[in-house]
Design an enzyme around this catalytic site. Sequence first.
Site, PDB file in Angstrom:
ATOM      1  N   LYS A  57       0.829  -1.208   0.000  1.00  0.00           N
ATOM      2  CA  LYS A  57       0.000   0.000   0.000  1.00  0.00           C
ATOM      3  C   LYS A  57       0.865   1.260   0.000  1.00  0.00           C
ATOM      4  CE  LYS A  57      -3.887  -2.174   2.383  1.00  0.00           C
ATOM      5  NZ  LYS A  57      -4.671  -2.226   3.640  1.00  0.00           N
ATOM      6  N   SER A  73      -0.795   0.795   5.931  1.00  0.00           N
ATOM      7  CA  SER A  73      -1.050  -0.056   7.085  1.00  0.00           C
ATOM      8  C   SER A  73      -1.999  -1.170   6.697  1.00  0.00           C
ATOM      9  CB  SER A  73      -1.654   0.774   8.228  1.00  0.00           C
ATOM     10  OG  SER A  73      -1.783  -0.010   9.402  1.00  0.00           O
ATOM     11  N   ASP A  74      -1.830  -2.308   7.364  1.00  0.00           N
ATOM     12  CA  ASP A  74      -2.747  -3.411   7.150  1.00  0.00           C
ATOM     13  C   ASP A  74      -2.855  -4.210   8.439  1.00  0.00           C
ATOM     14  OD1 ASP A  74      -4.254  -4.671   4.733  1.00  0.00           O
ATOM     15  OD2 ASP A  74      -3.540  -6.352   5.938  1.00  0.00           O
ATOM     16  N   GLN A  75      -4.010  -4.821   8.611  1.00  0.00           N
ATOM     17  CA  GLN A  75      -4.249  -5.631   9.794  1.00  0.00           C
ATOM     18  C   GLN A  75      -4.770  -6.996   9.371  1.00  0.00           C
ATOM     19  OE1 GLN A  75      -7.812  -5.185  12.490  1.00  0.00           O
ATOM     20  NE2 GLN A  75      -6.220  -4.294  13.795  1.00  0.00           N
ATOM     21  N   ALA A 110       0.398  -3.939  10.848  1.00  0.00           N
ATOM     22  CA  ALA A 110       1.679  -3.427  10.341  1.00  0.00           C
ATOM     23  C   ALA A 110       1.497  -2.014   9.825  1.00  0.00           C
ATOM     24  CB  ALA A 110       2.198  -4.333   9.231  1.00  0.00           C
TER      25      ALA A 110
END
Length: 196
Positions: A57, A73-75, A110
Amino acid sequence: MDTITAPSLILASTSPYRKRLLERLALPFHCVSPETDETPRVDEPPEALAGRLADAKALAVSRSHPNAAVLGSDQVAALGTVLLGKPGSICAAQEQLGRCSGQSVSFYTAVTLARSGEVVARRCVPTVVRFRTLTDHQIAQYVDRERPLDCAGSFRWEGLGICLFTALESTDPTALEGLPLIATCDLLSAQGVAAL
């Protein structure tokens, strides 16, 4: 696409949750939608998936905005080896919470900082949520009241969802909302972008 002049900060996200979190730092920023494929790879561990997607991203937006500091960001949520996505429907949310009842769910959030099409730094913050043993009635009541259909794990901990837990373990509680602000402050400060 418009080029934003330096110094600037971009959040590579369309998530209203991440936008609201970053606004807490009172830094000027723009949101730009990243065009990324979020398909997990075969046997990819949840933490690795979160990091790879946060990188993707940030890089997708950074390449077209080389003068900006770009946050991605990613979860990823996992119940054992099963990934828990956004339910999308009331039925799926109830089913997901039913599986989580009495269990511990791991969330990996992250955040990546990229500049000029390169990853500068990344941090991943783990969070463990321990669920109460929930009745079908409690689950149905919660989903009806809060409608967490766009949330991995089918809850919003910052709302009524906190009632679903016996414990929450994290070094950065904002990670559970989708953007770990303590880690984000660290990454930005190292690049000379500080909220204070």
